[in-house]
Design a protein around this motif. Sequence first.
Motif, PDB file in Angstrom:
ATOM      1  N   UNK A   1       1.779   9.510  -5.862  1.00 25.90           N
ATOM      2  CA  UNK A   1       2.019  10.802  -5.600  1.00 25.90           C
ATOM      3  C   UNK A   1       3.104  11.488  -6.172  1.00 25.90           C
ATOM      4  N   UNK A   2       4.139  10.722  -6.491  1.00 33.11           N
ATOM      5  CA  UNK A   2       5.862  10.741  -7.340  1.00 33.11           C
ATOM      6  C   UNK A   2       4.953  11.073  -8.770  1.00 33.11           C
ATOM      7  N   UNK A   3       3.653  11.024  -9.103  1.00 35.00           N
ATOM      8  CA  UNK A   3       3.578  10.562 -10.920  1.00 35.00           C
ATOM      9  C   UNK A   3       2.605  11.682 -10.634  1.00 35.00           C
ATOM     10  N   UNK A   4       1.643  12.311 -10.150  1.00 32.85           N
ATOM     11  CA  UNK A   4       0.841  12.986 -10.201  1.00 32.85           C
ATOM     12  C   UNK A   4       0.798  14.217 -10.920  1.00 32.85           C
ATOM     13  N   UNK A   5       1.547  14.827 -10.608  1.00 33.75           N
ATOM     14  CA  UNK A   5       1.629  16.050 -11.393  1.00 33.75           C
ATOM     15  C   UNK A   5       1.509  16.374 -13.225  1.00 33.75           C
ATOM     16  N   UNK A   6       2.496  14.860 -12.856  1.00 32.34           N
ATOM     17  CA  UNK A   6       2.837  14.206 -14.534  1.00 32.34           C
ATOM     18  C   UNK A   6       2.234  13.932 -15.289  1.00 32.34           C
ATOM     19  N   UNK A   7       1.139  13.474 -14.782  1.00 31.36           N
ATOM     20  CA  UNK A   7       0.210  12.312 -15.200  1.00 31.36           C
ATOM     21  C   UNK A   7      -1.042  13.332 -16.474  1.00 31.36           C
TER      22      UNK A   7
ATOM     23  N   UNK B   1      -4.170  10.042 -14.331  1.00 39.99           N
ATOM     24  CA  UNK B   1      -4.630  10.784 -12.879  1.00 39.99           C
ATOM     25  C   UNK B   1      -5.867   9.094 -11.888  1.00 39.99           C
ATOM     26  N   UNK B   2      -6.965   9.271 -12.770  1.00 44.18           N
ATOM     27  CA  UNK B   2      -8.147   8.562 -12.610  1.00 44.18           C
ATOM     28  C   UNK B   2      -7.525   6.723 -12.214  1.00 44.18           C
ATOM     29  N   UNK B   3      -6.425   6.672 -13.145  1.00 42.75           N
ATOM     30  CA  UNK B   3      -5.980   4.925 -13.335  1.00 42.75           C
ATOM     31  C   UNK B   3      -5.442   5.091 -11.830  1.00 42.75           C
ATOM     32  N   UNK B   4      -4.299   6.041 -11.379  1.00 43.82           N
ATOM     33  CA  UNK B   4      -3.872   6.231 -10.535  1.00 43.82           C
ATOM     34  C   UNK B   4      -4.466   5.921  -8.884  1.00 43.82           C
TER      35      UNK B   4
ATOM     36  N   UNK C   1       0.931  -1.215  -0.121  1.00 47.23           N
ATOM     37  CA  UNK C   1      -0.172   0.145  -0.171  1.00 47.23           C
ATOM     38  C   UNK C   1       0.684   0.677   0.160  1.00 47.23           C
ATOM     39  N   UNK C   2       1.713   1.365   0.929  1.00 44.00           N
ATOM     40  CA  UNK C   2       2.815   1.753   0.839  1.00 44.00           C
ATOM     41  C   UNK C   2       3.477   2.678  -0.486  1.00 44.00           C
ATOM     42  N   UNK C   3       4.454   1.618  -1.273  1.00 50.17           N
ATOM     43  CA  UNK C   3       4.257   1.843  -2.208  1.00 50.17           C
ATOM     44  C   UNK C   3       3.299   2.254  -2.920  1.00 50.17           C
ATOM     45  N   UNK C   4       2.749   1.715  -3.319  1.00 53.20           N
ATOM     46  CA  UNK C   4       1.538   2.393  -3.847  1.00 53.20           C
ATOM     47  C   UNK C   4       0.593   3.855  -3.941  1.00 53.20           C
ATOM     48  N   UNK C   5       0.823   4.597  -2.851  1.00 56.65           N
ATOM     49  CA  UNK C   5       1.244   5.652  -2.747  1.00 56.65           C
ATOM     50  C   UNK C   5       2.155   6.739  -2.311  1.00 56.65           C
ATOM     51  N   UNK C   6       3.300   5.465  -2.521  1.00 58.47           N
ATOM     52  CA  UNK C   6       4.708   6.858  -3.526  1.00 58.47           C
ATOM     53  C   UNK C   6       4.625   7.142  -5.005  1.00 58.47           C
ATOM     54  N   UNK C   7       4.413   6.141  -5.194  1.00 56.36           N
ATOM     55  CA  UNK C   7       4.287   6.159  -6.493  1.00 56.36           C
ATOM     56  C   UNK C   7       2.769   7.165  -7.385  1.00 56.36           C
TER      57      UNK C   7
END
Length: 208
Positions: free
Chosen positions: A9-15, A20-23, A1-7
């Motif tokens: 957060x890191x990619x949100x601005x670029x997506x 973002x919906x998929x994230x 869960x932590x890994x998914x959350x970090x991924x």
Amino acid sequence: AVVALIAVVLGWRQWSWPARSAGALLLVLTALLAVIGAVTPSPLPAVTLTNLLGGLALLGITAYLLAAQAGPGAAAGAASRMVAVALLLLALQAAAGTMISVRSGGAACEGGCAAVWSAGSAVLWHPLQAGSAEALLHDTRAGAALHIVHRIGAVLLVVAAVLLGAQLRGRVPGRALPLTLGALALCVLLGLLLTASAGSLSLAVAHT
């Protein structure tokens, strides 16, 4: 869960918005699987199916997000009707195979699947009905219906994969397409060997 959350957060601005919906869906599924994990193992097929299909969905969403990193056209081009149909068939096929295991029906077709459908066989697919196929229908070969559905699903999935491969040939860069089709072919081959070997445990694990 932590890994998914970090991924996420890191990619949100670029997506883009679809990414973002998929994230967001990735985080929801991760949380759901964490909750389901607390009651696993369970005699209810719904728990096993949720674990399996949720895991497949996580893989699919992750693959989509990785494809989105290559550019907006890469993700959009892959979202065709044939891809959607193939993924749906794959999910249904995985669910059908899981029900054979959940219902302890692996040996139901050792002597052939002549008696396919018995009275009340529909209950075998009820996700909230616990119990083996034999216990539910009082028939040692009750699980044969599950096998037949799984085999029909395999044929449909292979046909969809061949059509999809022909449609995407030359449009998918790298070795992603041949590797995917090769993995499917290997899975089908293992399934055939499993049928011929009367339920070998090693083949069952490899097929899964």
